[in-house]
Motif scaffolding. Structure first.
Motif, mmCIF file in Angstrom:
data_model
loop_
_atom_site.group_PDB
_atom_site.id
_atom_site.type_symbol
_atom_site.label_atom_id
_atom_site.label_comp_id
_atom_site.label_asym_id
_atom_site.label_seq_id
_atom_site.Cartn_x
_atom_site.Cartn_y
_atom_site.Cartn_z
ATOM 1 N N GLN A 18 -5.455 -5.834 3.771
ATOM 2 C CA GLN A 18 -6.053 -5.074 2.678
ATOM 3 C C GLN A 18 -6.712 -3.782 3.169
ATOM 4 O OE1 GLN A 18 -9.378 -6.590 0.428
ATOM 5 N NE2 GLN A 18 -9.917 -8.086 1.992
ATOM 6 N N LEU A 19 -7.246 -3.782 4.401
ATOM 7 C CA LEU A 19 -7.813 -2.535 4.929
ATOM 8 C C LEU A 19 -6.718 -1.490 5.131
ATOM 9 C CD1 LEU A 19 -10.489 -3.597 7.585
ATOM 10 C CD2 LEU A 19 -10.855 -2.737 5.267
ATOM 11 N N GLU A 20 -5.583 -1.929 5.644
ATOM 12 C CA GLU A 20 -4.457 -1.004 5.822
ATOM 13 C C GLU A 20 -3.990 -0.473 4.471
ATOM 14 O OE1 GLU A 20 0.084 -0.976 7.687
ATOM 15 O OE2 GLU A 20 -1.215 -2.721 7.949
ATOM 16 N N ARG A 21 -3.940 -1.358 3.483
ATOM 17 C CA ARG A 21 -3.507 -0.926 2.144
ATOM 18 C C ARG A 21 -4.543 -0.019 1.495
ATOM 19 N NH1 ARG A 21 1.209 0.258 0.236
ATOM 20 N NH2 ARG A 21 1.131 0.458 -2.041
ATOM 21 N N ARG A 22 -5.836 -0.292 1.746
ATOM 22 C CA ARG A 22 -6.888 0.558 1.183
ATOM 23 C C ARG A 22 -6.709 1.997 1.637
ATOM 24 N NH1 ARG A 22 -10.770 3.634 0.943
ATOM 25 N NH2 ARG A 22 -10.082 4.254 3.016
ATOM 26 N N ASP A 23 -6.430 2.182 2.924
ATOM 27 C CA ASP A 23 -6.211 3.528 3.460
ATOM 28 C C ASP A 23 -4.974 4.165 2.828
ATOM 29 O OD1 ASP A 23 -8.429 3.192 5.047
ATOM 30 O OD2 ASP A 23 -7.297 2.737 6.874
ATOM 31 N N ALA A 24 -3.920 3.357 2.632
ATOM 32 C CA ALA A 24 -2.689 3.890 2.037
ATOM 33 C C ALA A 24 -2.910 4.297 0.584
ATOM 34 C CB ALA A 24 -1.572 2.847 2.133
ATOM 35 N N VAL A 25 -3.651 3.497 -0.162
ATOM 36 C CA VAL A 25 -3.921 3.816 -1.572
ATOM 37 C C VAL A 25 -4.779 5.073 -1.670
ATOM 38 C CG1 VAL A 25 -5.132 3.026 -3.652
ATOM 39 C CG2 VAL A 25 -3.607 1.474 -2.426
ATOM 40 N N GLU A 26 -5.733 5.207 -0.787
ATOM 41 C CA GLU A 26 -6.541 6.433 -0.775
ATOM 42 C C GLU A 26 -5.656 7.658 -0.541
ATOM 43 O OE1 GLU A 26 -10.057 8.657 1.806
ATOM 44 O OE2 GLU A 26 -9.620 6.546 2.197
ATOM 45 N N GLY A 28 -2.655 7.951 -1.575
ATOM 46 C CA GLY A 28 -1.738 8.174 -2.687
ATOM 47 C C GLY A 28 -0.739 7.080 -2.954
ATOM 48 N N ALA A 29 -0.759 6.006 -2.159
ATOM 49 C CA ALA A 29 0.187 4.897 -2.379
ATOM 50 C C ALA A 29 -0.173 4.134 -3.655
ATOM 51 C CB ALA A 29 0.173 3.958 -1.180
ATOM 52 N N ASP A 30 0.748 3.296 -4.102
ATOM 53 C CA ASP A 30 0.538 2.510 -5.317
ATOM 54 C C ASP A 30 -0.648 1.562 -5.156
ATOM 55 O OD1 ASP A 30 2.684 3.666 -6.601
ATOM 56 O OD2 ASP A 30 4.086 2.065 -6.050
ATOM 57 N N GLU A 31 -1.438 1.450 -6.206
ATOM 58 C CA GLU A 31 -2.509 0.462 -6.227
ATOM 59 C C GLU A 31 -1.894 -0.926 -6.104
ATOM 60 O OE1 GLU A 31 -5.812 2.638 -9.010
ATOM 61 O OE2 GLU A 31 -3.986 1.879 -9.974
ATOM 62 N N THR A 32 -2.660 -1.857 -5.506
ATOM 63 C CA THR A 32 -2.073 -3.140 -5.135
ATOM 64 C C THR A 32 -3.005 -4.304 -5.462
ATOM 65 O OG1 THR A 32 -0.848 -2.071 -3.333
ATOM 66 C CG2 THR A 32 -1.068 -4.472 -3.240
ATOM 67 N N ARG A 91 -7.924 2.588 -7.159
ATOM 68 C CA ARG A 91 -8.736 3.811 -7.209
ATOM 69 C C ARG A 91 -9.676 3.731 -8.404
ATOM 70 N NH1 ARG A 91 -3.712 5.615 -5.083
ATOM 71 N NH2 ARG A 91 -2.746 5.502 -7.131
ATOM 72 N N LEU A 92 -10.966 3.923 -8.156
ATOM 73 C CA LEU A 92 -11.966 3.774 -9.204
ATOM 74 C C LEU A 92 -12.552 5.098 -9.688
ATOM 75 C CD1 LEU A 92 -14.006 0.704 -7.897
ATOM 76 C CD2 LEU A 92 -11.891 0.746 -9.240
ATOM 77 N N ALA A 93 -12.252 6.197 -9.002
ATOM 78 C CA ALA A 93 -12.922 7.471 -9.317
ATOM 79 C C ALA A 93 -12.708 7.896 -10.762
ATOM 80 C CB ALA A 93 -12.439 8.561 -8.361
ATOM 81 N N LYS A 94 -11.528 7.642 -11.327
ATOM 82 C CA LYS A 94 -11.232 8.099 -12.687
ATOM 83 C C LYS A 94 -11.351 6.982 -13.726
ATOM 84 C CE LYS A 94 -8.189 11.878 -11.272
ATOM 85 N NZ LYS A 94 -6.848 12.494 -11.419
ATOM 86 N N ARG A 95 -11.808 5.810 -13.302
ATOM 87 C CA ARG A 95 -11.956 4.719 -14.258
ATOM 88 C C ARG A 95 -13.283 4.853 -14.998
ATOM 89 N NH1 ARG A 95 -9.208 -0.242 -14.147
ATOM 90 N NH2 ARG A 95 -7.334 -0.133 -12.866
ATOM 91 N N ARG A 145 -14.839 1.985 -0.786
ATOM 92 C CA ARG A 145 -14.968 3.065 0.193
ATOM 93 C C ARG A 145 -14.170 4.254 -0.295
ATOM 94 N NH1 ARG A 145 -13.350 1.669 6.220
ATOM 95 N NH2 ARG A 145 -11.336 2.602 5.707
ATOM 96 N N ARG A 146 -14.843 5.387 -0.399
ATOM 97 C CA ARG A 146 -14.238 6.616 -0.931
ATOM 98 C C ARG A 146 -13.563 6.343 -2.272
ATOM 99 N NH1 ARG A 146 -12.165 6.854 4.454
ATOM 100 N NH2 ARG A 146 -13.533 8.027 5.837
ATOM 101 N N TRP A 147 -14.231 5.562 -3.096
ATOM 102 C CA TRP A 147 -13.802 5.251 -4.463
ATOM 103 C C TRP A 147 -12.500 4.460 -4.528
ATOM 104 C CZ3 TRP A 147 -16.985 5.115 -8.335
ATOM 105 C CH2 TRP A 147 -18.142 5.902 -8.281
ATOM 106 N N VAL A 148 -12.176 3.752 -3.460
ATOM 107 C CA VAL A 148 -11.061 2.806 -3.490
ATOM 108 C C VAL A 148 -11.630 1.408 -3.250
ATOM 109 C CG1 VAL A 148 -8.880 2.069 -2.444
ATOM 110 C CG2 VAL A 148 -9.402 4.510 -2.684
#
Length: 229
Positions: A18-26, A28-32, A91-95, A145-148
């Motif tokens: 999940q940490l690896e995916r968190r960085d990827a989503v930040e 621009g990768a698909d939310e997971t 990503r939570l910044a725009k929620r 972290r950083r709104w993810v």
């Protein structure tokens, strides 16, 4: 949104994923949404204290129980086979409503899953998570972290809740844990009926994904609307 079932997995392995995916989503990768069960583990959140454990951490380690201090919010809790864990990397910044609204989103998903499984569940004012008349059935602890977001929700499904003997649920003295299967047994006993068959974990996973997709599609962000502050 990607949904990935990690099956039964050790805590450290899932944490790395999940940490690896968190960085990827930040980036621009698909939310997971990750769905899984853990081997027995006790996790202690950022606000966790020694009082959240009913036995010393050293004793748990001596018994071969993994203990991990984590980045999520909340106190001590436990994970084990028979409990559905949902890790949400979003990503939570725009929620609208930010973290608080996202916690309520996850609570509603758990409430809907319980209802689909024939269990009445609800929120409890001042205590994140989901409750029934028999006790606490789902816990929520997010890291952001950083709104993810990462970490997420744990919903008790099976009847064996022995690992909760190691922790104080939600840090509330006297609080009890319950599960979908235990609620079915409680209702059967009150009605004088035989115990029903356990709910399959795959059924609960499917119901959770359906509830998650339904509420996600109904959100202003998913619908492409401007977020409301």
């Amino acid at each position: 949104m990607i949904v990935q079932d990690l099956g039964l997995i050790e805590y450290d392995a899932a944490h790395d994923i999940q940490l690896e995916r968190r960085d990827a989503v930040e980036a621009g990768a698909d939310e997971t949404l990750f769905l899984l069960e853990h081997q027995p583990v006790v996790t202690i959140g950022r606000t966790g204290r020694a009082q959240g454990l009913t036995v010393p951490e050293s004793v748990l380690t001596e018994r071969g129980i993994t203990v991990r201090h984590t980045e999520r919010g909340g106190d001590a809790t436990c994970h084990f086979p028979g409990q559905l864990v949902a890790y949400v990397v979003f990503r939570l910044a725009k929620r609208p409503g930010g973290v608080r609204a996202f916690v309520q989103f996850l609570e509603q998903c758990a409430i809907d899953v319980c209802a689909e499984c024939g269990v009445s569940a609800h929120r409890r004012e001042g205590f994140p998570g989901v409750w029934t008349d028999g006790g606490k059935i789902a816990s929520i602890g997010l890291g952001v972290r950083r709104w993810v977001s990462y970490h997420g929700l744990a919903l008790n499904v099976g009847a064996d809740l022995g690992p909760f003997e190691w922790v104080v649920p939600c840090g509330i003295a006297g609080a009890r844990a319950t599960s979908i299967d235990l609620e079915h047994r409680r209702l059967a006993e009150s009605a004088g009926r035989p115990y029903p068959e356990p709910i399959p974990m795959e059924h609960v996973k499917h119901a959770f994904v359906q509830a998650f997709r339904t509420h996600q599609a109904a959100s202003p962000v998913a619908a492409g609307e401007a977020p409301r502050q």
